[in-house]
Design an enzyme around this catalytic site. Structure first.
Site, PDB file in Angstrom:
ATOM      1  N   SER B 134      66.192  56.895  10.130  1.00  0.00           N
ATOM      2  CA  SER B 134      65.701  57.867   9.309  1.00  0.00           C
ATOM      3  C   SER B 134      66.900  58.856   8.889  1.00  0.00           C
ATOM      4  CB  SER B 134      64.669  58.906   9.984  1.00  0.00           C
ATOM      5  OG  SER B 134      63.558  57.932  10.307  1.00  0.00           O
ATOM      6  N   ILE B 159      68.292  44.375   8.711  1.00  0.00           N
ATOM      7  CA  ILE B 159      68.779  44.032   7.429  1.00  0.00           C
ATOM      8  C   ILE B 159      67.593  42.762   6.997  1.00  0.00           C
ATOM      9  CG2 ILE B 159      70.206  43.313   5.898  1.00  0.00           C
ATOM     10  CD1 ILE B 159      70.599  45.979   6.726  1.00  0.00           C
ATOM     11  N   THR B 160      66.831  42.732   5.990  1.00  0.00           N
ATOM     12  CA  THR B 160      65.976  41.568   5.648  1.00  0.00           C
ATOM     13  C   THR B 160      66.860  40.889   5.018  1.00  0.00           C
ATOM     14  OG1 THR B 160      64.244  43.075   5.680  1.00  0.00           O
ATOM     15  CG2 THR B 160      64.225  41.009   4.187  1.00  0.00           C
ATOM     16  N   GLY B 243      61.067  51.393  -4.054  1.00  0.00           N
ATOM     17  CA  GLY B 243      60.701  50.605  -3.184  1.00  0.00           C
ATOM     18  C   GLY B 243      59.644  50.803  -2.294  1.00  0.00           C
ATOM     19  N   GLN B 337      38.626  43.186  15.055  1.00  0.00           N
ATOM     20  CA  GLN B 337      37.285  43.613  15.694  1.00  0.00           C
ATOM     21  C   GLN B 337      36.072  43.152  14.971  1.00  0.00           C
ATOM     22  OE1 GLN B 337      37.848  45.791  18.019  1.00  0.00           O
ATOM     23  NE2 GLN B 337      35.556  45.792  18.647  1.00  0.00           N
ATOM     24  N   GLU B 364      61.079  51.074   4.811  1.00  0.00           N
ATOM     25  CA  GLU B 364      61.440  52.085   3.483  1.00  0.00           C
ATOM     26  C   GLU B 364      60.964  53.464   3.738  1.00  0.00           C
ATOM     27  OE1 GLU B 364      62.116  49.109   2.827  1.00  0.00           O
ATOM     28  OE2 GLU B 364      61.793  48.335   0.896  1.00  0.00           O
TER      29      GLU B 364
END
Lengths: 259, 381
Positions: B134, B159-160, B243, B337, B364
């Site tokens: 953050s 990292i995607t 994003g 549920q 993001e």
């Protein structure tokens, strides 16, 4: 190579389809109308040949105004242009009358090769390629699972219930294809944008020199007198297993001649 | 359920129809299997790329789709409803093209964007670090100017596409401490010294593994500096504004899928002689879920339309991301549920949806960061 692909807008075969009560033609207003699935394979085959041999791919359809949606769908895959035979008098045309119109339109396009889906999911008569070939005096190679072009010679593997037959013919000719022949490409956003700018020529019966009484209900050789809805599905057979479930299943399969 | 949409052009309607067709035929049947095996769907993503989905909101002049955000987000939503990992891949890729598209020089855009947006390449966005998520302004990855390049040293986290990306946006420190010392570089994946680490063992989205990426003296040419030196933090925050809308759209799609599944189940499942949807306890739960999905969709598209109109949208993007992802967490939990015991097992997709929703509250910008962004806007007046 100058290729024309026949396409047709049909009601989605996955949804409930109905005939109109007044004239026994397809109720297009209630149906979700789509490009006939088998036609996508014909378009794909045309595009593959164009990639290999060059030339031009034209899409041809006969149908009401909204059949333009099927043209647009086909053009999004990549063909160069389209011809739409559109005339109010065509409503109710049988296969014979339709073949007269398509053959006349094809004469104006003078193709080396005509490609078509082997059947449409609405009429399913499979005769259009033969009828067009007869009218144009060209060969019909139908039900292809493979097509190769060598100069002016077409060779087709013709799918049959037992296997396949190899048949050849010289161009010009008409070839109808099954869904075993290729894997149609998806359109792309670029294809969607490009399709907007592709020329779509509209031809009337007058443009083709056909009199309105040669087509439609008046000019058709067959008439649908009446129709009834498909009977609702019968309840299935429920097998309750009290130790002999396996035997009951086999007996059911044997009775229904599945085994 | 088919979602009713109002789209700005006939082409956008055709695009959505194409996306639904591809998603139904190619993505939906494979999602559960790929997720269970943890296999990255590289070829399927290529298929989506070739359909033109890897550069939708960018200029056609540079190979983009020229579509408004309003359309791009609805595409993402439809994909997320079939397979979140695929939608997230497009969202991350689109994010990673943002710095060049919005801040690159004309020469950089002409040279780089056509390939980046063309559908064959996949991008990654390297902002977070092990010690700073953050608090991105405190990053320590360093880029040292050396002749005609920068030498980058440090470690990026979460990292995607770490193992599959063809290019990396790397935010790194070229100057002094704080946000003003940060710059943005665009590195090719083949650059010596860029070393993806072992994949993290994640709660969900296992088909799209994330990992740390080590930069061990990686040399990046100086002409790959995007924007000016020191502009990196501002670029990163702007990219995240856009994003965030992508993540909000992913959340709406995921929640729609959970809602649809729960409704289908509740209509078919009978207890005490009637479908459970006819019990008010279940029916009202589903009604609240449906209402929340519609609200989040409307809010997300509102923020997108502000962006499309060139208006400030940062605050609305943060609100949309916050609301849509919290909504997706709640709706997917409630979907489990509704299915009861059946919802807790992998025979039904809702337990996976619930696990997948969690990450959307974190990426993001965590939802706490979103609240901070919104509160700062409120404080400024």
């Amino acid at each position: 190579m100058n290729i024309v692909v026949l396409v047709k807008q049909v009601p989605d075969s996955g949804a409930e389809r109905e005939l109109r009560s007044d004239d026994q033609t397809i109720d297009r207003s209630s149906a979700n109308n789509v490009l006939n699935e088998m036609d996508e394979y014909a378009v794909e085959e045309a595009l593959k040949l164009q990639e290999a041999l060059g030339g031009e791919v034209t899409v041809l359809t006969m149908g009401p105004e909204q059949a333009g949606e099927a043209i647009r769908k086909a053009l999004q895959m990549g063909p160069d242009k389209a011809v739409h035979v559109l005339d109010g008098a065509l409503h109710g045309s049988c296969a014979v009358a339709t073949s007269k119109v398509l053959a006349a339109a094809l004469r104006t396009l003078n193709p080396d090769l005509v490609l078509a889906g082997a059947e449409s999911t609405d009429g399913r008569v499979q005769v259009m390629p033969h009828m067009i070939a007869e009218r144009l005096g060209i060969a019909a190679l139908t039900g292809a699972r493979k097509l190769t072009v060598d100069g002016g010679t077409l060779t087709v593997e013709r799918q049959t219930e037992e296997g396949y037959e190899v048949v050849t013919a010289a161009t010009p000719a008409i070839v109808s294809v099954w869904d075993t022949i290729n894997e149609p490409r998806y359109p792309s956003l670029k294809g969607i944008m490009a399709a907007k700018k592709k020329p779509v020529q509209t031809l009337s019966l007058a443009d083709l020199g056909i009199s309105p009484d040669e087509v439609g209900f008046a000019g058709s050789t067959s008439t649908v007198v009446e129709s009834t809805k498909r009977p609702p599905r019968q309840a299935g057979t429920k097998v309750t297993d009290s130790g002999d479930g396996g035997v009951q299943l086999v007996e059911f399969l044997a009775t229904e001649r599945f085994v | 359920m088919t979602v009713e949409r109002i789209l700005p052009t006939p082409e956008a309607s055709d695009l959505l129809a194409l996306v639904c067709d591809i998603a139904d035929r190619e993505l939906a049947p494979r999602a559960a299997d790929f997720e269970a095996r943890g296999e990255f769907p590289r070829e399927l993503l290529r298929l989506l790329g070739r359909a033109g989905l890897f550069g939708l909101p960018y200029d056609e002049e540079y190979g983009g789709g020229g579509q408004p955000y309003e359309v791009y987000l609805q595409v993402l939503e439809e994909i997320a409803a079939r397979w979140l990992a695929a939608a997230e891949a497009i969202s991350v890729h689109t994010l990673s093209c943002y710095p060049v598209a919005a801040h690159g020089t004309d020469a950089q855009r002409k040279r780089l964007l056509p390939d980046m947006l063309g559908g064959e390449l996949l991008g990654a966005y390297c902002l977070s670090e092990p010690a700073g998520g953050s608090d991105a302004g405190a990053m320590t990855t360093r880029a040292q100017r050396d002749g005609d390049g920068y030498v980058v040293t440090g470690t990026k986290a979460w990292i995607t596409h770490a193992h599959h990306a063809d290019f990396f946006n790397v935010f790194c420190r070229t100057g002094g401490p704080g946000p003003r010392g940060i710059s943005c570089l665009l590195a090719d994946a083949g650059t010596p010294g860029i070393v993806p680490q072992a994949a993290e063992r994640t709660m969900a989205l296992r088909a799209s593994p994330i990992a740390q990426v080590a930069f061990d003296g990686a040399r990046i040419p100086a002409d790959r500096l995007i924007g000016e030196e020191g502009a990196g933090f501002r670029i990163a925050m702007q990219a995240l504004d856009a994003g965030r809308l992508g993540i909000a759209a992913c959340a709406v799609g995921l929640a729609q899928a959970a809602l649809d599944y729960a409704v289908g189940y509740a209509r078919g499942r009978e207890q005490f002689g009637q479908p459970i949807i006819d019990f008010q306890g279940v029916g009202f739960l589903l009604a609240d879920m449906a209402t929340a999905v519609s609200a989040a969709r409307a809010q997300t598209l509102w923020a997108a339309r502000l962006k499309d109109a060139g208006r400030p949208y940062s605050q609305e993007a943060a609100k949309a991301k916050l609301f849509a992802t919290d909504m997706a967490m709640r709706v997917t939990t409630d979907a489990v549920q509704v299915l009861g015991g059946a919802g807790y097992v992998a025979d039904h997709p809702v337990e996976r949806y619930m696990r997948e929703a969690k990450v959307l509250q974190i990426v993001e910008g965590t939802n706490q960061i979103q609240r901070m962004v919104i509160a700062r806007h409120l404080a400024k007046g």
